[in-house]
Design an enzyme around this catalytic site. Sequence first.
Site, PDB file in Angstrom:
ATOM      1  N   CYS A   1       5.150   3.482  -7.559  1.00 56.52           N
ATOM      2  CA  CYS A   1       5.151   3.702  -8.998  1.00 56.52           C
ATOM      3  C   CYS A   1       5.102   2.390  -9.761  1.00 56.52           C
ATOM      4  CB  CYS A   1       6.421   4.449  -9.421  1.00 56.52           C
ATOM      5  SG  CYS A   1       6.959   5.742  -8.313  1.00 56.52           S
TER       6      CYS A   1
ATOM      7  N   ASN B   1      10.641   1.944  -7.768  1.00 60.62           N
ATOM      8  CA  ASN B   1       9.301   1.700  -7.238  1.00 60.62           C
ATOM      9  C   ASN B   1       9.431   1.352  -5.767  1.00 60.62           C
ATOM     10  OD1 ASN B   1       6.605   0.915  -6.790  1.00 60.62           O
ATOM     11  ND2 ASN B   1       7.017  -1.164  -7.483  1.00 60.62           N
ATOM     12  N   GLY B   2       8.734   2.073  -4.898  1.00 59.49           N
ATOM     13  CA  GLY B   2       8.763   1.754  -3.486  1.00 59.49           C
ATOM     14  C   GLY B   2       9.032   2.963  -2.625  1.00 59.49           C
ATOM     15  N   GLU B   3       9.504   2.699  -1.428  1.00 61.19           N
ATOM     16  CA  GLU B   3       9.862   3.754  -0.483  1.00 61.19           C
ATOM     17  C   GLU B   3      11.112   3.332   0.279  1.00 61.19           C
ATOM     18  OE1 GLU B   3       8.378   6.560  -0.371  1.00 61.19           O
ATOM     19  OE2 GLU B   3       6.369   6.214  -1.204  1.00 61.19           O
TER      20      GLU B   3
ATOM     21  N   ILE C   1     -13.384  -4.296   5.701  1.00 63.13           N
ATOM     22  CA  ILE C   1     -14.381  -4.918   4.842  1.00 63.13           C
ATOM     23  C   ILE C   1     -15.147  -5.937   5.669  1.00 63.13           C
ATOM     24  CG2 ILE C   1     -14.677  -6.558   2.930  1.00 63.13           C
ATOM     25  CD1 ILE C   1     -14.280  -3.782   1.939  1.00 63.13           C
TER      26      ILE C   1
END
Length: 639
Positions: free
Chosen positions: A2, A75-77, A291
């Site tokens: 978030c 914000n985070g886990e 990439i």
Amino acid sequence: MCGITGLFDTRSMRLPERERLHRMNESQQHRGPDEGDLHIEPGVGFGHRRLSVIDIATGQQPIFNEDKSVALVFNGEVYNYLELMDELRGHGYVFRTKSDSEAIVRAWEHWGEDCVHHLRGMFAFMVHDRRRDCLFMARDRLGVKPLHYAVTDDGWLLFGSELKSLVAHGGLRQDIDPRAVEAYFALGYVPDPWTIYRQAHKLAPGHRLLVKRGQPLGEPQRYWDVRFTLDAKLDEQEAAEELRRRLTESVKLRLKAEVPLGAFLSGGVDSSAVVATMAQLDGQPVNTCSIGFDDPKFNETEFAQMVADRYRTRHRVETVGSDDFGLVDMLAHLYDEPYADSSAIPTYRVCELARKHVTVALSGDGGDESLGGYRRYRMHMMEERMRSAFPLALRKGVFGPLARLYPKADWAPRVFRAKTTFQAIARNSVEAYFNTMGLVRDPLRQQLFSDGFRRELQGWHASEVFHQHARRAGTDDPLALIQYLDMHTYLPGDINTKVDRASMAHSLEVREPLMDHELVEWVATLPSDLKLRGQEGKYLFKKALEPMLPHDVLYRPKMGFAVPLARWLRGPLREQARQALQHGALAQTGWFNPGTVARLLDQHERGAMDHAQPLWVLLMFDAFLRNAGLGTTTARIAA
């Protein structure tokens, strides 16, 4: 994952202005496109933008306890949240959701400030406790997730995931800190706890801060640090088995998600180890992405394909043109302050590719710092042996003059750059490593700054950042010392900043199993010769992975995630760079010596010298000034 933001009245109980809080919150809409909400009460306001990953149905924020006396934005886990919930249920707490954010609320209620010791994961959060009349903020141990804060002149404490949310409030003074400029030109980023603005700060990794209304803002407290004890009593085989076990546990913890999940696969050792471990844990093919570059000197896709083929992953590759330099202004907007790691460009692209297929991606970041993988570690240890053979006074007297007399040879492999080697030997270990990490090194940095700007610095030198950390390192082992320095500077300031901003620009959550703090703590107990043995970096890690990965992936030369800066600045970026650096926002500041800037441009364009790195640092500083709206008048330096 978030974006969080908010305000806290440090003086009284004024009601936050909804419009200001809304602006702050919406400035981070890219971090959480799924939902957004505000909470306002006298003295405090919280804003939250949500990227739904776990407990999609009931994980909205801000989240509260039953009587709404405790509110949290996060914000985070937190990967151990289910175990944490079980423990807290044993203490009588009842949970209404299945979210890790509610686990933090209950942990705060039960343990207060010490709740951080019970959290395993990546996080930045703010708790408002109405009964205690306080605000509490904390950031994860290795600085994976960011947190910025500032106190305005009228007493509002502002905070946010990104610096842009503080700027959006309108009350932040944008006076530039000259120490931050000096540090940026030395390192390529502004290190914690500084930001480019004097009034704003980053909460440093492993720190917490309790703010009580009506009391002066105190200093953040360190609640965690890594200790290189190097005292593990394991033989090589036992250590390799334990390393595999701990890697498996760390990866498994990070596979919890209610959305599509995959992994970056660069073809390097670390990302390949993560993918191989994921494949062994899950019966379904792993989603992987790489990439590629159309310049073979920078292309690693063949090694990524080896791993993808071995584990039959759903592998996707996109090729980036070697002239993919159109992101300069975009990067300035994403990072909010000067940031000069050019690998931010391919990182942005690989996150863009991953988000087309998954919402969560695992990465291999953090392995080099913990496990001893950087080539610079080998060079530093070679130099350290020479430094240990002679006293410092003799080294300064002999090698210092040699360094000044010997011609600069940036074009050559570092082992043949005698000037750089002589400079390193003439310094102590910390100053030598600071010089190694420098993007614009002394004395060029001093030549680049104007007399007026050097007066503003009042003798402060960016090497003090390294010295401050070195004084806390608690080890005299030369490899452990520079690993400690990297974990407190380069890892959070460069690597984690790069990945967070690039991933959140695409609303992608990135998880880093090799930065699990319990894994990092255990690796720090291993003797240094299990990390760097002779010329082989990540020695034990590679030995542990031999049953899992091809030999060519494990033992090929490290390539890195580079872009052809030197060619860009002699070709397609030539005119843009000259215009910006001699006539743009940077030139208007009065902080730089125009003669030095012109010399760098001329020598680089003629091919007489390779000044790509300092020119890129200057170009990104100019882009920051323009993005911040400081390009039309002389930018303000905070005295």
